[in-house]
Motif scaffolding. Structure first.
Motif, PDB file in Angstrom:
ATOM      1  N   TYR A 292      23.827   8.276  14.064  1.00  0.00           N
ATOM      2  CA  TYR A 292      24.846   8.723  13.099  1.00  0.00           C
ATOM      3  C   TYR A 292      25.845   7.610  12.816  1.00  0.00           C
ATOM      4  O   TYR A 292      26.183   7.341  11.661  1.00  0.00           O
ATOM      5  N   ARG A 293      26.303   6.942  13.845  1.00  0.00           N
ATOM      6  CA  ARG A 293      27.301   5.881  13.662  1.00  0.00           C
ATOM      7  C   ARG A 293      26.717   4.713  12.871  1.00  0.00           C
ATOM      8  O   ARG A 293      27.406   4.085  12.064  1.00  0.00           O
ATOM      9  N   ASP A 332      40.464   7.142  13.025  1.00  0.00           N
ATOM     10  CA  ASP A 332      40.795   7.622  14.372  1.00  0.00           C
ATOM     11  C   ASP A 332      40.288   6.657  15.448  1.00  0.00           C
ATOM     12  O   ASP A 332      40.965   6.442  16.464  1.00  0.00           O
ATOM     13  N   VAL A 333      39.107   6.097  15.231  1.00  0.00           N
ATOM     14  CA  VAL A 333      38.575   5.115  16.190  1.00  0.00           C
ATOM     15  C   VAL A 333      39.500   3.911  16.278  1.00  0.00           C
ATOM     16  O   VAL A 333      39.829   3.422  17.368  1.00  0.00           O
ATOM     17  N   VAL A 334      39.949   3.434  15.130  1.00  0.00           N
ATOM     18  CA  VAL A 334      40.840   2.273  15.100  1.00  0.00           C
ATOM     19  C   VAL A 334      42.198   2.612  15.723  1.00  0.00           C
ATOM     20  O   VAL A 334      42.756   1.810  16.485  1.00  0.00           O
ATOM     21  N   LEU A 335      42.736   3.781  15.412  1.00  0.00           N
ATOM     22  CA  LEU A 335      44.027   4.171  15.978  1.00  0.00           C
ATOM     23  C   LEU A 335      43.944   4.327  17.490  1.00  0.00           C
ATOM     24  O   LEU A 335      44.885   3.983  18.218  1.00  0.00           O
ATOM     25  N   ASP A 336      42.822   4.837  17.984  1.00  0.00           N
ATOM     26  CA  ASP A 336      42.642   4.949  19.432  1.00  0.00           C
ATOM     27  C   ASP A 336      42.616   3.566  20.075  1.00  0.00           C
ATOM     28  O   ASP A 336      43.154   3.372  21.175  1.00  0.00           O
ATOM     29  N   GLY A 337      41.995   2.611  19.391  1.00  0.00           N
ATOM     30  CA  GLY A 337      41.981   1.243  19.914  1.00  0.00           C
ATOM     31  C   GLY A 337      43.369   0.649  19.980  1.00  0.00           C
ATOM     32  O   GLY A 337      43.733  -0.024  20.954  1.00  0.00           O
ATOM     33  N   PRO A 347      35.017  -5.783  16.112  1.00  0.00           N
ATOM     34  CA  PRO A 347      34.855  -6.261  14.730  1.00  0.00           C
ATOM     35  C   PRO A 347      34.063  -5.299  13.851  1.00  0.00           C
ATOM     36  O   PRO A 347      34.382  -5.131  12.670  1.00  0.00           O
ATOM     37  N   SER A 348      33.024  -4.661  14.418  1.00  0.00           N
ATOM     38  CA  SER A 348      32.227  -3.735  13.612  1.00  0.00           C
ATOM     39  C   SER A 348      33.048  -2.508  13.207  1.00  0.00           C
ATOM     40  O   SER A 348      32.956  -2.049  12.059  1.00  0.00           O
ATOM     41  N   ASP A 349      33.863  -1.978  14.127  1.00  0.00           N
ATOM     42  CA  ASP A 349      34.726  -0.843  13.781  1.00  0.00           C
ATOM     43  C   ASP A 349      35.757  -1.245  12.738  1.00  0.00           C
ATOM     44  O   ASP A 349      36.081  -0.463  11.831  1.00  0.00           O
ATOM     45  N   LEU A 350      36.259  -2.466  12.853  1.00  0.00           N
ATOM     46  CA  LEU A 350      37.259  -2.938  11.893  1.00  0.00           C
ATOM     47  C   LEU A 350      36.642  -3.113  10.505  1.00  0.00           C
ATOM     48  O   LEU A 350      37.255  -2.776   9.491  1.00  0.00           O
TER      49      LEU A 350
END
Length: 875
Positions: A292-293, A332-337, A347-350
């Protein structure tokens, strides 16, 4: 049925858009139509409902259908309605297509309906048994006769769907094709690509090749969805079938970036398929599912390329509503980081975060028709309807801003504690690792073009945390998306502004094969330099320069620095009649309006603009600075009376006097809206406005007269020269259109520091502290004599010595610490009657052991003569 799908079924049961309708039972085998867990559980009645057209509901329908096993006399299949809703059906094998249509019509799906399967219309009198439908087949409901231009695509997509369905429902009787599901999908993609290549010349000419190709690929992928292939693959992947890995490989065919497996013309229109996979996997498998990701990340990447979207996604509102849930997950993933102690984000999430936000902002700005940010009172009313994308996107943006405010506050405290304990801030590497904070601030700046209060609050956050903001910008790596900070330049220090403008200049290449090579004769320095630079292509100059002087062995950066200084010295010399020095500051120059005496003057102005741009690119301080009038014109700003005070103090004083005169004094001057000028040895009168010689200057129009006079002298009379100089400078920028932005980011004093260097007296103590020794020691008598001789030199002699030593005549604004390395004094075994030598590339001065102060001064005096210091270095 898998546990994941069972969970999906329970979720779907709560959907508000899937109501149940009780219907009379069929006279034959019970006929049921449903799209969720609310299907009829009694054989005495049937129900019909439909999902909202999304894949999640389709999966829910599939789950529900599989939860109630059909009898041997029943057929289970799906119907895709004209409004994109998916209907799960149970019917008797003896039921006809016409009976199914009648039932759907009674459920409110319309009259005169048709069912289409695998690209062909089904006859009403045919029974479902005669159709021999594979398990979980998808039929398409149409209100009129439907034909397709791609029957082979329908057949292959239906084959993929039926193969996957068979592998999921009965693993003991698997068709051979199940072992090659990924190959079937690749073949489908390849057929779409070949269809593009096979477009007729007429299609290419009438619709445009790219657009026609995209249309064909989009049609193929739409068939893939309509045939139920995506749904069937996800069901197989989520099942416990031993063949689930084959479904995974098939789905990954749409995630591949290899052009051989996913050609670019197909890749750009895969968004609907990826969106379907994301919906199904998100609801059924969960947010942490790796497949999914991967699909979500690819969806963000494809959408950010701004492909041509199908009708189901080409509305800004529709696209935002579909993308927003996935964008929110990424945010949300970025804010959790950011909330973690190291504040790290992969980098991939960003990248995924940036891609989704880019799409959201583009579509939202398109929705508001580019009229600027919406007033807060307009979208605050949407808070009453919390499910609207306008309000949800706004809330998401404010959550980002709040978290960034907290992060900057933490960084500011860390910066303060670090400075108090060590006196210096953290290393550049440490701050560069936090560059993702700037990426998020950049996205918020784009969002500020949509929401008024986001921009206002962003400004307050930046103002409150100037110290960490400057540290981040100073240490940031090259990123062209940071140019938005130009409008906040008042919050940035010189080092931060310098880093921003250097991002607009090319980096150059260290590989000599990429450099523009020059071989210059010193006796023809300016002419040969002009030929090499003015006639070169822009791309050749942006790669960097490599040069050497004829009949000299020296090469490298030291020789390049020397060449820059010599060329600028010759180019800005009054003898060339291109530039004029300001009367009170001989290092400052403005354009000479009489330069037309040289027939090549316009080409030389282009050359001059390129030289200035190249000097900035190579970070060489050439000792030449531009007058404010020229700087303001490059920045696209108007010139006022106060701006000409340095370039023409006489004209400035006379204009100031006119503004102070009373009416009688002005009338006594007999001024008109015209001025006298010299052109090629002749006098002429220039009107400042139409009929200017007949308009008298008086107390009411004197300010207008002065404005026109300044504009004529410092803009109109040299417009051609200015244009060529600007074009030459823009040739060096990575993006020539950012020329005004480059200068807008700087103050004139900033450009002076970058281009002219430090014109103050050299700090001898700073010089000593940045010098190291090889063969000598700091306390040796010879070194003591050396520094004593340097101390007794004039400022100009010191500059000549520094130039001989390093090819640097004007230090950076921050002194010796701004150089790329320390300076070195090497002890040589030469006899004291030999002169010192230098290796300018490495900042090395090779000094013989002179035994007396007089001998030291005599030898240093010889090498600091200008004609010697400019040509005595070695590599």
């Amino acid at each position: 049925m898998s546990a994941a799908l069972a969970c999906l079924r329970r979720t779907s049961k709560r959907r508000r858009d899937a109501p149940d309708h009780a219907l009379p039972p069929s006279s034959k085998q019970p006929l049921m139509a449903h799209a969720g867990a609310d299907a009829a559980e009694s054989s005495s009645s049937a129900s019909a409902s439909a999902s909202g057209g999304d894949g999640a509901s389709a999966a829910a329908a599939a789950a529900s259908a599989s939860s109630a096993p059909a009898s041997p006399r029943e057929v289970h299949f799906f119907v895709r309605a004209t409004d994109s809703r998916t209907i799960a059906m149970h019917a008797g094998r003896d039921d006809t297509v016409g009976a199914v249509l009648d039932h759907l019509g009674a459920c409110g799906y319309g009259r005169d309906l048709r069912l289409v399967y695998a690209g062909r219309q089904l006859a009403p009198e045919v029974t479902l048994a005669e159709l021999r439908l594979p398990p979980d087949s998808t039929l398409h409901l149409s209100a009129r006769l439907r034909s397709t231009q791609h029957p082979h695509a329908w057949q292959l997509a239906s084959h993929i769907a039926s193969t996957a369905a068979a592998a999921e429902s009965d693993p003991s009787r698997i068709p051979a094709a199940a072992f090659a599901l990924d190959e079937l999908v690749k073949e489908f993609i390849l057929r779409a690509h070949r269809a593009n290549l096979g477009l007729s010349r007429h299609d290419r000419a009438s619709t445009g090749e790219d657009r026609a190709a995209a249309d064909h690929a989009a049609e193929y992928l739409d068939i893939f969805l309509q045939a139920g292939a995506a749904l069937a693959l996800v069901r197989l992947y989520l099942s416990k079938s031993p063949f689930r890995s084959y479904a995974e490989s098939a789905i990954k065919c749409f995630i591949a970036t290899d052009p051989s497996s996913l050609p670019m013309d197909v890749l750009v229109v895969t968004a609907p398929v990826l969106l379907e996979f994301c919906r199904l996997l998100s609801l059924a498998a969960g947010k942490k599912e790796l497949l999914y990701r991967s699909c979500r990340r690819t969806l963000a990447s494809v959408l950010s390329t701004r492909p041509r979207l199908p009708p189901s996604m080409n509305s800004p509102t529709r696209l935002i509503e579909q993308v927003l849930p996935f964008a929110r997950e990424t945010v949300d993933v970025v804010l959790d980081g950011l909330a973690s102690m190291p504040m790290l984000i992969s980098p991939s999430d960003l990248d995924e975060f940036s891609n989704f936000l880019k799409v959201m902002c583009q579509q939202a700005r398109h929705w508001i028709s580019g009229e600027g940010p919406m007033p807060s009172n307009l979208y605050s009313r949407e808070s009453e309807h919390g499910d609207t994308w306008i309000w949800r996107f706004h809330n998401m943006s404010m959550d980002m801003l709040k978290r960034l405010d907290e992060c900057l506050k933490t960084l500011e405290m860390d910066l303060s504690l670090s400075s108090e304990s060590t006196g210096v801030m953290d290393s550049q590497t440490t701050w560069a690792a936090r560059s993702h904070i700037l990426v998020m601030l950049t996205e918020l700046d784009f969002i500020s073009a949509i929401y008024e209060d986001v921009g206002h609050n962003l400004q307050l956050v930046l103002l409150a945390h100037r110290a960490p903001l400057n540290a981040l910008v100073r240490c940031s790596k090259r990123n062209e998306r940071l140019h938005w900070l130009v409008k906040h330049k008042n919050l940035l220090c010189f080092e931060a502004r310098r880093n921003l403008v250097f991002m607009m200049l090319p980096e150059g290449k260290d590989d000599f094969g990429e450099l523009h090579e020059m071989l210059i004769d010193r006796s023809h320095l300016l002419d040969e330099s002009f030929n090499y630079i003015a006639q070169a292509k822009q791309t050749e100059l942006r790669g960097g320069l490599f040069m050497e002087f004829k009949n000299e062995e020296a090469t490298g950066p030291g020789v390049l620095r020397e060449w820059f200084c010599l060329v600028c010295q010759a180019l800005f010399s009054p003898k060339q009649v291109l530039f004029s020095p300001c009367p009170e500051d001989k290092r400052r120059f403005y354009l000479n309006e009489t330069s037309a005496v040289d027939p090549l003057h316009l080409k030389y102005f282009t050359f001059a603009g390129r030289i200035i741009g190249l000097a900035l690119m190579h970070k060489v301080q050439v000792g030449v600075v531009l007058d404010r009038t020229l700087f303001l014109h490059l920045a696209g700003r108007s010139i006022t009376l106060e701006d000409i005070s340095v370039a023409d103090p006489v004209k400035y004083a006379s204009c100031k006097k006119i503004l102070e005169m009373d009416a009688a004094e002005i009338d006594s001057l007999y001024l008109t809206f015209s001025r006298g000028a010299h052109e090629l040895g002749t006098e002429k009168v220039i009107d400042l406005c139409p009929g200017g010689q007949n308009i008298s200057v008086n107390i009411r129009n004197r300010e207008h007269y002065i404005d026109l006079l300044i504009k004529n002298i410092f803009v109109d009379s040299i417009s051609s020269q200015l244009t060529h100089f600007m074009e030459g400078f823009a040739d060096i920028l990575v993006n020539p259109k950012r020329r005004e932005e480059f200068f807008e980011c700087l103050d004139l004093e900033d450009l002076d520091r970058l281009l002219g260097g430090n014109n103050n007296a050299i700090n001898l103590q700073d010089w000593k502290s940045h010098t190291q020794y090889n063969g000598y020691k700091e306390k040796d008598r010879h070194i003591t004599l050396f520094w004593k001789a340097v101390e007794r030199m004039s400022i100009e002699r010191q500059r000549q010595l520094l130039f001989f030593w390093t090819s640097v005549k004007y230090l950076p604004s921050d002194g010796f610490c701004g150089l790329s390395s320390k300076l070195y004094i090497y002890k040589t075994s030469d006899s004291p009657d030999r002169l010192p030598s230098s290796q300018t590339c490495f900042y090395r001065l090779c000094l013989p052991p002179y035994t007396s102060l007089k001998m030291m001064e005599n030898q240093l005096q010889k090498i600091t003569q200008e004609h010697v210091s400019c040509s005595f270095g070695t590599w």
